[in-house]
Design a protein around this motif. Structure first.
Motif, PDB file in Angstrom:
ATOM      1  N   GLU A  24       0.844  -1.196   0.000  1.00  0.00           N
ATOM      2  CA  GLU A  24       0.000   0.000   0.000  1.00  0.00           C
ATOM      3  C   GLU A  24       0.884   1.252   0.000  1.00  0.00           C
ATOM      4  O   GLU A  24       0.625   2.217  -0.724  1.00  0.00           O
ATOM      5  CB  GLU A  24      -0.858  -0.023   1.265  1.00  0.00           C
ATOM      6  CG  GLU A  24      -2.305   0.396   1.021  1.00  0.00           C
ATOM      7  CD  GLU A  24      -3.117   0.268   2.301  1.00  0.00           C
ATOM      8  OE1 GLU A  24      -3.529   1.296   2.839  1.00  0.00           O
ATOM      9  OE2 GLU A  24      -3.283  -0.897   2.772  1.00  0.00           O
ATOM     10  N   LEU A  25       1.936   1.187   0.807  1.00  0.00           N
ATOM     11  CA  LEU A  25       2.865   2.312   0.920  1.00  0.00           C
ATOM     12  C   LEU A  25       3.560   2.587  -0.419  1.00  0.00           C
ATOM     13  O   LEU A  25       3.731   3.736  -0.839  1.00  0.00           O
ATOM     14  CB  LEU A  25       3.905   1.967   1.991  1.00  0.00           C
ATOM     15  CG  LEU A  25       4.595   3.139   2.665  1.00  0.00           C
ATOM     16  CD1 LEU A  25       3.596   4.063   3.345  1.00  0.00           C
ATOM     17  CD2 LEU A  25       5.617   2.645   3.678  1.00  0.00           C
ATOM     18  N   ASN A  26       3.909   1.518  -1.086  1.00  0.00           N
ATOM     19  CA  ASN A  26       4.582   1.657  -2.380  1.00  0.00           C
ATOM     20  C   ASN A  26       3.638   2.250  -3.430  1.00  0.00           C
ATOM     21  O   ASN A  26       4.044   3.069  -4.247  1.00  0.00           O
ATOM     22  CB  ASN A  26       5.119   0.300  -2.833  1.00  0.00           C
ATOM     23  CG  ASN A  26       6.182   0.468  -3.904  1.00  0.00           C
ATOM     24  OD1 ASN A  26       7.044   1.348  -3.781  1.00  0.00           O
ATOM     25  ND2 ASN A  26       6.108  -0.322  -4.956  1.00  0.00           N
ATOM     26  N   ARG A  29       3.631   5.862  -2.966  1.00  0.00           N
ATOM     27  CA  ARG A  29       4.862   6.453  -3.509  1.00  0.00           C
ATOM     28  C   ARG A  29       4.709   6.664  -5.031  1.00  0.00           C
ATOM     29  O   ARG A  29       4.975   7.748  -5.554  1.00  0.00           O
ATOM     30  CB  ARG A  29       6.055   5.536  -3.232  1.00  0.00           C
ATOM     31  CG  ARG A  29       7.398   6.147  -3.663  1.00  0.00           C
ATOM     32  CD  ARG A  29       8.476   5.080  -3.918  1.00  0.00           C
ATOM     33  NE  ARG A  29       8.451   3.994  -2.961  1.00  0.00           N
ATOM     34  CZ  ARG A  29       9.048   4.038  -1.781  1.00  0.00           C
ATOM     35  NH1 ARG A  29       9.717   5.104  -1.425  1.00  0.00           N
ATOM     36  NH2 ARG A  29       8.956   3.010  -0.967  1.00  0.00           N
ATOM     37  N   VAL A  30       4.259   5.604  -5.686  1.00  0.00           N
ATOM     38  CA  VAL A  30       4.157   5.667  -7.149  1.00  0.00           C
ATOM     39  C   VAL A  30       3.125   6.723  -7.556  1.00  0.00           C
ATOM     40  O   VAL A  30       3.378   7.554  -8.432  1.00  0.00           O
ATOM     41  CB  VAL A  30       3.800   4.269  -7.722  1.00  0.00           C
ATOM     42  CG1 VAL A  30       3.504   4.357  -9.233  1.00  0.00           C
ATOM     43  CG2 VAL A  30       4.922   3.286  -7.448  1.00  0.00           C
ATOM     44  N   SER A  31       1.972   6.729  -6.857  1.00  0.00           N
ATOM     45  CA  SER A  31       0.918   7.635  -7.318  1.00  0.00           C
ATOM     46  C   SER A  31       1.239   9.112  -7.030  1.00  0.00           C
ATOM     47  O   SER A  31       0.860   9.972  -7.806  1.00  0.00           O
ATOM     48  CB  SER A  31      -0.441   7.228  -6.757  1.00  0.00           C
ATOM     49  OG  SER A  31      -0.452   7.440  -5.378  1.00  0.00           O
ATOM     50  N   TYR A  32       1.937   9.401  -5.929  1.00  0.00           N
ATOM     51  CA  TYR A  32       2.221  10.817  -5.625  1.00  0.00           C
ATOM     52  C   TYR A  32       3.557  11.310  -6.188  1.00  0.00           C
ATOM     53  O   TYR A  32       3.658  12.447  -6.634  1.00  0.00           O
ATOM     54  CB  TYR A  32       2.188  11.065  -4.109  1.00  0.00           C
ATOM     55  CG  TYR A  32       0.792  11.155  -3.578  1.00  0.00           C
ATOM     56  CD1 TYR A  32       0.101  12.370  -3.585  1.00  0.00           C
ATOM     57  CD2 TYR A  32       0.123  10.032  -3.114  1.00  0.00           C
ATOM     58  CE1 TYR A  32      -1.206  12.447  -3.134  1.00  0.00           C
ATOM     59  CE2 TYR A  32      -1.167  10.095  -2.657  1.00  0.00           C
ATOM     60  CZ  TYR A  32      -1.834  11.311  -2.660  1.00  0.00           C
ATOM     61  OH  TYR A  32      -3.123  11.393  -2.219  1.00  0.00           O
ATOM     62  N   ILE A  68       6.623  14.261   1.632  1.00  0.00           N
ATOM     63  CA  ILE A  68       5.942  12.981   1.359  1.00  0.00           C
ATOM     64  C   ILE A  68       6.964  11.833   1.343  1.00  0.00           C
ATOM     65  O   ILE A  68       6.762  10.784   1.973  1.00  0.00           O
ATOM     66  CB  ILE A  68       5.171  13.044   0.015  1.00  0.00           C
ATOM     67  CG1 ILE A  68       4.044  14.081   0.113  1.00  0.00           C
ATOM     68  CG2 ILE A  68       4.609  11.670  -0.366  1.00  0.00           C
ATOM     69  CD1 ILE A  68       3.318  14.370  -1.203  1.00  0.00           C
ATOM     70  N   ALA A  69       8.102  12.053   0.652  1.00  0.00           N
ATOM     71  CA  ALA A  69       9.125  10.977   0.546  1.00  0.00           C
ATOM     72  C   ALA A  69       9.633  10.587   1.928  1.00  0.00           C
ATOM     73  O   ALA A  69       9.798   9.399   2.240  1.00  0.00           O
ATOM     74  CB  ALA A  69      10.277  11.447  -0.343  1.00  0.00           C
ATOM     75  N   LYS A  70       9.859  11.608   2.771  1.00  0.00           N
ATOM     76  CA  LYS A  70      10.387  11.333   4.117  1.00  0.00           C
ATOM     77  C   LYS A  70       9.363  10.550   4.947  1.00  0.00           C
ATOM     78  O   LYS A  70       9.700   9.592   5.645  1.00  0.00           O
ATOM     79  CB  LYS A  70      10.722  12.663   4.801  1.00  0.00           C
ATOM     80  CG  LYS A  70      11.552  12.502   6.045  1.00  0.00           C
ATOM     81  CD  LYS A  70      12.257  13.794   6.434  1.00  0.00           C
ATOM     82  CE  LYS A  70      12.978  13.610   7.744  1.00  0.00           C
ATOM     83  NZ  LYS A  70      12.274  14.237   8.856  1.00  0.00           N
ATOM     84  N   ALA A  71       8.075  10.973   4.816  1.00  0.00           N
ATOM     85  CA  ALA A  71       7.020  10.290   5.576  1.00  0.00           C
ATOM     86  C   ALA A  71       6.920   8.819   5.144  1.00  0.00           C
ATOM     87  O   ALA A  71       6.758   7.917   5.971  1.00  0.00           O
ATOM     88  CB  ALA A  71       5.695  10.998   5.371  1.00  0.00           C
TER      89      ALA A  71
END
Ligand code: 2U9
Length: 345
Positions: A24-26, A29-32, A68-71
């Motif tokens: 889900e996390l990945n 990442r891809v969508s944002y 976002i990347a850090k979160a």
């Protein structure tokens, strides 16, 4: 545009918070953050902004992307840690549980007695000499003072392959070979274990194939007392320190004088019982001083060198020591018999 970026950041952070697994996390990442994601879309529209606003908006977009990347990174680390902890908990080994027993085999009783006897003689400075089971008539008979015409050479008693080659009837040819190799220069102290063959009808005490252990000592000043002392040590170590030995005169073509050695019966302590047939003594082995003819034939000067030799059957030794009543038990591989010699239980 600014408003849109702030919304995107909020949306993404909420999604990250709610994500329950790495997949889900990945996806987040891809969508944002992906090339076709909303932030890239926003940045594409920067061309419409004034020169003044463009760097401001660029910086904000980068900041949103970094937040976002850090979160995602932080959440991912937490999730991975949780996964390892879960795996460790599920794979915990209870080291206090009793182990499953491992089935082990054990040495054959003959191997056991042979190794015990070998160890005992190695401890007295002997080395082990092994040789061929298919022997020449010369080493099996001639070199041992068994001249042509001796009854042992009869087809009735030995397994001949040709007129000159046979299955050895004793391990003595190995002693003759060892002496010959030394070219008349002593000393020798060897034990020769191995299989031997004789034409015999198999019964409780006879077998056409059996084992022998013979010993040979050659040197200067070797005397009958050395033989007696050696055999006494052997008898006490194998059958118990309280055993007595006695030597009776006998005859072997390769020794002169020759003796047979008895040990005092352990069952009745010498008083006489059915095991020792009322005599108080049990025959164990044959021995003697090496015949001068045997020494000379192997190249030794019998005036300078003397020696003693002995021979025994490990089957008989093990029968007496472990109470085995039939020699055929050794060869038929019945596990009910063999298991009784296990040292594990
Ligand atoms: C060399 C010189 C002398 C070996 C000897 C015996 C006596 C003996 C038998 C006992 C029962 C063998 O297992 S058995 O059948 N052996 O009685 N053996 S002296 O004498 C030797 C051997 C080699 C050169």
């Amino acid at each position: 545009m600014e408003q849109r970026l702030v919304e995107l950041q909020q949306e993404a952070l909420e999604g990250i918070k709610k994500a329950t697994d790495l997949k889900e996390l990945n996806d987040i990442r891809v969508s944002y953050l992906g090339k076709k994601g909303p932030i890239t879309e926003v940045l594409k529209g920067m061309g419409k902004l004034s020169a003044e606003e463009r760097p401001k908006m660029g910086a904000l977009a980068n900041e949103v992307r970094d937040v976002i990347a850090k979160a995602i990174e932080e959440k991912q680390a937490v999730m991975e840690e949780e996964e390892v902890a879960k795996k460790l908990a599920s794979e915990t080994i209870d080291v206090t549980l009793p182990g499953r027993p491992v089935k082990t085999g054990n040495h054959h009783p003959l191997t056991r007695i042979i190794e015990e006897i070998e160890d005992l003689f190695i401890g007295m400075g002997y080395t082990i000499a092994e040789g061929p089971e298919v022997e020449s008539d010369y080493y099996n008979f001639e070199a041992l003072n068994l001249p042509k015409g001796h009854p042992s050479r009869d087809m009735q008693d030995s397994f001949y392959i040709t007129e000159e080659i046979l299955l050895r009837t004793h391990t003595s040819p190995m002693q003759a070979r060892t002496m010959e190799k030394k070219e008349g220069k002593g000393p020798i102290k060897i034990i020769c274990p191995g299989k031997v063959y004789r034409r015999d009808n198999d019964d409780a005490t006879h077998s056409h194939q059996f084992m022998q252990i013979e010993g040979l000592v050659v040197g200067e000043n070797i005397q009958m007392s050395d033989l007696k002392g050696t055999l006494d040590v052997f008898a006490k170590k194998i059958f118990g320190e309280d055993r007595e030995i006695r030597l009776r005169p006998s005859f072997f073509p390769f020794t002169e004088p020759s003796v047979e050695m008895d040990i005092s019966c352990k069952i009745c302590n010498g008083k006489g019982c059915s095991v020792c047939k009322g005599t108080g003594w049990i025959e164990i082995l044959g021995a003697g001083m090496v015949h001068p003819n045997v020494l000379e034939m192997a190249g030794y000067d019998s005036k300078k060198y003397t020696g003693f030799a002995f021979g025994m059957g490990p089957e008989r030794i093990a029968m007496l020591k472990y109470g085995v009543d039939d020699i055929r038990h050794y060869y038929t591989n019945d596990v009910r018999f063999l298991k009784q010699f296990s040292i594990h239980e």
